[in-house]
Design an enzyme around this catalytic site. Structure first.
Site, PDB file in Angstrom:
ATOM      1  N   SER A 132      35.863  34.305  41.527  1.00  0.00           N
ATOM      2  CA  SER A 132      35.939  34.687  40.252  1.00  0.00           C
ATOM      3  C   SER A 132      36.861  35.953  40.083  1.00  0.00           C
ATOM      4  O   SER A 132      37.745  36.051  39.174  1.00  0.00           O
ATOM      5  CB  SER A 132      34.449  35.161  39.776  1.00  0.00           C
ATOM      6  OG  SER A 132      33.932  36.247  40.650  1.00  0.00           O
ATOM      7  N   ASP A 192      36.632  42.520  45.736  1.00  0.00           N
ATOM      8  CA  ASP A 192      37.180  41.165  45.624  1.00  0.00           C
ATOM      9  C   ASP A 192      38.505  41.521  44.707  1.00  0.00           C
ATOM     10  O   ASP A 192      39.690  40.569  45.159  1.00  0.00           O
ATOM     11  CB  ASP A 192      36.110  40.284  44.934  1.00  0.00           C
ATOM     12  CG  ASP A 192      35.037  40.024  45.868  1.00  0.00           C
ATOM     13  OD1 ASP A 192      35.060  40.636  46.904  1.00  0.00           O
ATOM     14  OD2 ASP A 192      34.478  39.137  45.468  1.00  0.00           O
TER      15      ASP A 192
END
Length: 397
Positions: free
Chosen positions: A147, A205
């Site tokens: 994502s 991330d």
């Protein structure tokens, strides 16, 4: 209207060391995984915004005038430093026909795209008339930063299309990257996309997807490592589903029940992360085999520690046994309880040993990729720099 086609990509991520201990204030090392998400942006001449995500079966388009009317209706400002508001997200869900509380990847990916498109264009210019296709080498829901790679690609593409950042790829170049200031802006907007998808992400991330290499994370502070070699690995997905929330809660329960036992284990995991950072920063860009024994020992020790704190799984034990039978060293990466594991490959590891390990892992029902870590962050590509599989995937209309 944006008048130039472009292709860009961002890497996934794996946790090298520090899983679960990072929740309790210890150091974690996150590294860029060279399985990448690719985005193709084309100008659109019919005043529409189109998004095609074949991996999650999304193909949507909206008239720009409708998006502009929607954009003007918001009372809260869009900004890269502010979390998306409940009002904004509820309005976007209703507009896109997404049910409240929907958590399917296709719903969250669509919502993130709409939010980022409207937010970025509200701050930097008109809604761009573009056709975007996103294709990924990363599996979804495997803890590999899929994502975030998507959000980084969207941020870079939309910021470029709106003129907020440059298009640094020059004629004759195969790849190009943005300036540090531009990467910081990309990362800020990618973090907003991650907030739409995850609610309260750490920011690790998207930072890995933006800058690549390796990052040290501790108590909310993200620090890029000074120098990171590119290391070959096998990445293996056991395909065993797990709940990160349940695993985190289980570790916390163990710490509360046995603090005198568990806290020293967390301290030891922290020491491994810091030792690994020192080793990585001391290694040359293309390290020779003698640099690897310490990294292999750290993998072995950390895997035992993760079993001690309760996040191992028989599938991960099997993965480690299979790779050990070929002289290789493995550990889980991410939440544990199944999920993925990584196996270090030395420069002198024979191709036959690697193929035999992959064959045996696949025979266990696992999915396996030979790739590397320490990969570059978000990157612009010329068509000539892309391999045939990527080109074919991005040629979809």
């Amino acid at each position: 209207m944006w008048e130039r086609s472009l292709v860009l990509s961002a890497p996934g991520k794996v946790i090298l060391h520090g899983e679960h201990a990072v929740v309790h204030g210890k150091v974690a090392l996150a590294v860029a995984l060279n399985l990448r998400t690719f985005l193709r942006l084309r100008p659109c001449d019919d005043s529409r915004v189109c998004i095609h995500l074949p991996g999650v079966s999304v193909r949507r388009s909206w008239d720009i005038s409708c998006l502009q009317d929607l954009q003007k209706g918001f009372t809260a400002d869009f900004d890269e430093s502010k979390s998306p508001s409940v009002e904004q997200l509820d309005t976007l869900r209703e507009f896109a026909g997404i049910a409240a509380g929907a958590t399917a990847p296709e719903s969250l990916a669509t919502l993130a795209f709409l939010y980022m498109c409207l937010a970025i264009s509200a701050k930097y210019g008109d809604v761009p008339s573009v056709d975007i296709l996103v294709w990924s080498e990363l599996p979804t829901g495997a803890g590999l930063g899929s994502s975030a790679a998507y959000a980084v690609c969207l941020a870079a593409a939309l910021l470029t299309a709106c003129g907020a950042i440059s298009c640094p790829l020059k004629d004759g170049e195969s790849t190009a990257r943005w300036t540090e200031e531009e990467l910081t802006l990309i990362n800020s907007w990618a973090f907003q996309g991650e907030r739409v998808i995850h609610g309260n992400p750490s920011g690790v991330d998207n930072a890995v997807g933006t800058w690549g290499g390796a990052l040290r994370y501790q108590s909310g502070k993200i620090t890029p490592l000074k120098r990171v070699p590119t290391l070959r690995i096998l990445l293996t997905n056991t395909k065993v589903p797990r709940s990160t929330k349940v695993l985190v809660a289980g570790v916390k329960e163990k710490i509360l029940k046995f603090p005198a036992i568990m806290n020293p284990v967390l301290d030891s995991i922290d020491a491994i992360s810091q030792e690994c950072q020192s080793v990585l920063e001391a290694m040359p860009a293309n390290p020779s085999p003698e640099y690897y024994p310490v990294l292999e020992e750290l993998f072995d020790i950390n895997q035992h520690q993760l079993n001690v704190i309760g996040v191992g799984h028989p599938s991960l034990d099997r993965l480690c046994r299979v790779t050990a039978s070929h002289g290789l060293h493995s550990k889980l990466t991410g939440a544990g309880g199944g999920g993925c594991g990584i196996t270090l490959l030395r420069p002198d590891t024979s191709p036959l040993a690697v193929e035999a390990a992959k064959r045996d892992l696949c025979a266990c029902g696992f999915e396996c990729w030979e790739t590397n870590i320490g990969a570059p962050g978000v990157t612009l590509h010329s068509s000539s720099s892309l391999d045939a599989e990527v080109l074919q995937a991005l040629s979809q209309s």
